[in-house]
Enzyme design. Structure first.
Site, PDB file in Angstrom:
ATOM      1  N   GLY A 171       0.281   4.332   0.039  1.00  0.00           N
ATOM      2  CA  GLY A 171       0.020   4.942  -1.252  1.00  0.00           C
ATOM      3  C   GLY A 171      -1.295   4.516  -1.852  1.00  0.00           C
ATOM      4  O   GLY A 171      -2.255   4.186  -1.154  1.00  0.00           O
ATOM      5  N   CYS A 172      -1.330   4.460  -3.181  1.00  0.00           N
ATOM      6  CA  CYS A 172      -2.590   4.339  -3.908  1.00  0.00           C
ATOM      7  C   CYS A 172      -3.283   3.001  -3.718  1.00  0.00           C
ATOM      8  O   CYS A 172      -4.491   2.905  -3.899  1.00  0.00           O
ATOM      9  CB  CYS A 172      -2.352   4.608  -5.396  1.00  0.00           C
ATOM     10  N   TYR A 173      -2.560   1.939  -3.376  1.00  0.00           N
ATOM     11  CA  TYR A 173      -3.218   0.644  -3.202  1.00  0.00           C
ATOM     12  C   TYR A 173      -3.636   0.394  -1.752  1.00  0.00           C
ATOM     13  O   TYR A 173      -4.069  -0.710  -1.402  1.00  0.00           O
ATOM     14  CB  TYR A 173      -2.350  -0.510  -3.714  1.00  0.00           C
ATOM     15  N   ALA A 174      -3.552   1.410  -0.906  1.00  0.00           N
ATOM     16  CA  ALA A 174      -3.915   1.230   0.506  1.00  0.00           C
ATOM     17  C   ALA A 174      -5.390   0.894   0.685  1.00  0.00           C
ATOM     18  O   ALA A 174      -5.759   0.254   1.678  1.00  0.00           O
ATOM     19  CB  ALA A 174      -3.559   2.479   1.305  1.00  0.00           C
ATOM     20  N   PHE A 363      -2.482   0.156  -7.820  1.00  0.00           N
ATOM     21  CA  PHE A 363      -1.025   0.142  -7.950  1.00  0.00           C
ATOM     22  C   PHE A 363      -0.413   1.183  -7.019  1.00  0.00           C
ATOM     23  O   PHE A 363      -1.059   2.162  -6.652  1.00  0.00           O
ATOM     24  CB  PHE A 363      -0.622   0.452  -9.394  1.00  0.00           C
TER      25      PHE A 363
END
Length: 378
Positions: A171-174, A363
């Protein structure tokens, strides 16, 4: 027996002072970014608004659109005949038709490598990308094997000996995981030249729903790719210590479920408040800020997950207006591009003034908060 004339041997205790061995540094030398040329933001709003039957909720949706801080979101989906949006006759989502996951993945296989290479081309305009030793790719909006890491490596002519890592479905914190991995590689192999790519095609996963919460979640997301070079050469941003936490009892707040009609996003309205509370935890704040007070941080690269998330970060650390300028610009111009978003914010900061004490923060599902310190190279 005659006494010996040899001098007595005296044992002397010698204290050896041990100096710490300096660890090699890793540097984010440059970032190239790319988005498609088809802006689908307004088309989505026009499609979603009449789906909400309750007039009160429809008004709420309109207010949230106006307050979102988003002006553009780009999509790899082709324009319908005549230049229309993907929901118009001849478009990918014509008449509300929701293609199956296989059809969506077919677009991903074609478009994700192409958009990745566009970002790599922008990177190559800034730095020499010859001699790549490692390739790290992050993406959560599609699956294919051989992976897009192999597809991209072959298309740009990387050596078959290049070591590859695919960071999937985080997701977004990758982006944090990808850059953190690149940092570890360079610190263990100072001569390494690591190409990091984040690519997301969020527009492939439109869901046909009349519920306001998923519509508000889909309102945030667009397509984009970013490519970075991480080496031991002191240029760009030095990548400092990473940090991470998972908030307790929060696993259901962000979900990304694979269905027969694409990947369905669930983004709870509780997320901003839970993030603000998590950031305020003294242990996490100390790790994230490197033991400094928030006012000592002169560079904030925060994942632009939405206006309310950026507001939550500002509130948690009492940041002055304008502290998250890079993130808000990315949100305005591109929306939330999942893992690529943080890289876009870092790219803007690389092009701006030097940073003495920076914090990168993102996050995602878990609910997790991850990041790292950074500073301009000396």
């Amino acid at each position: 027996m005659a006494a010996s004339n040899r001098p007595a041997v005296r044992c002397v205790s010698i204290r050896v002072r041990k100096y710490p061995v300096p660890q090699p540094s890793a540097y984010l030398n440059a970032i190239g970014t790319a988005v498609p040329n088809h802006d689908g933001h307004r088309a989505f709003v026009d499609w979603a608004t009449p789906k909400i039957a309750d007039p009160r909720l429809a008004k709420l949706f309109g207010r949230m659109v106006a307050r979102s801080g988003i002006e553009h979101r780009w999509t790899v989906l082709p324009r319908a005949p005549g230049g229309g949006s993907p929901i118009e006759p001849g478009g990918f989502y014509e008449g509300g038709h929701m293609p199956g996951t296989a059809a969506r993945m077919a677009v991903y296989v074609d478009q994700a490598p192409a958009l990745s290479i566009a970002a790599i081309d922008r990177l190559a305009e800034q730095v020499d990308i010859r001699g790549i030793t490692h390739l790290v790719v992050a993406s959560c909006t599609g699956f294919v094997a051989p992976g897009i890491d192999q597809i991209v490596a072959a298309r740009i002519g990387l050596s078959p000996s290049v070591e590859r890592l695919l960071v999937g479905f985080m997701g977004c914190y990758a982006a944090v995981a990808a850059l953190r991995s690149a940092r570890h590689i360079v610190r263990s192999e100072p001569g390494a030249r690591v190409l990091v790519v984040c690519v997301e095609l969020c527009s492939l996963h439109l869901q046909d729903t009349a519920e306001i919460e998923p519509l508000l979640a889909m309102l945030q997301f667009g397509d984009g790719a970013a490519a970075a070079l991480v080496t031991g050469d002191p240029a760009g941003f030095a990548l400092d210590a990473p940090f991470a936490t998972t908030l307790p009892d929060s696993a259901g707040l962000i979900r990304w479920n694979i269905t027969d009609q694409g990947f369905a996003m669930h983004l709870s309205g509780e997320v901003p408040g839970r993030i603000a509370a998590g950031l305020a935890d003294p242990d996490f704040a100390s790790a994230a800020l490197g033991g400094r007070a928030p006012e000592e941080i002169d560079g904030w690269a925060v994942h632009a997950g939405g206006r309310s998330i950026l507001d939550a970060v500002e509130s948690a650390y009492a940041l002055p207006q304008g502290a998250l300028w890079a993130s808000r610009e990315v949100l305005h111009d591109n929306g939330n591009m999942s893992s690529a978003t943080l890289m876009f914010a870092l790219a803007k900061m690389l092009a701006a003034r030097p940073v003495e004490h920076g914090v990168a923060l993102a996050f995602g599902p878990g609910l997790a908060a991850e990041g790292f310190g950074f500073r301009s190279a000396a």
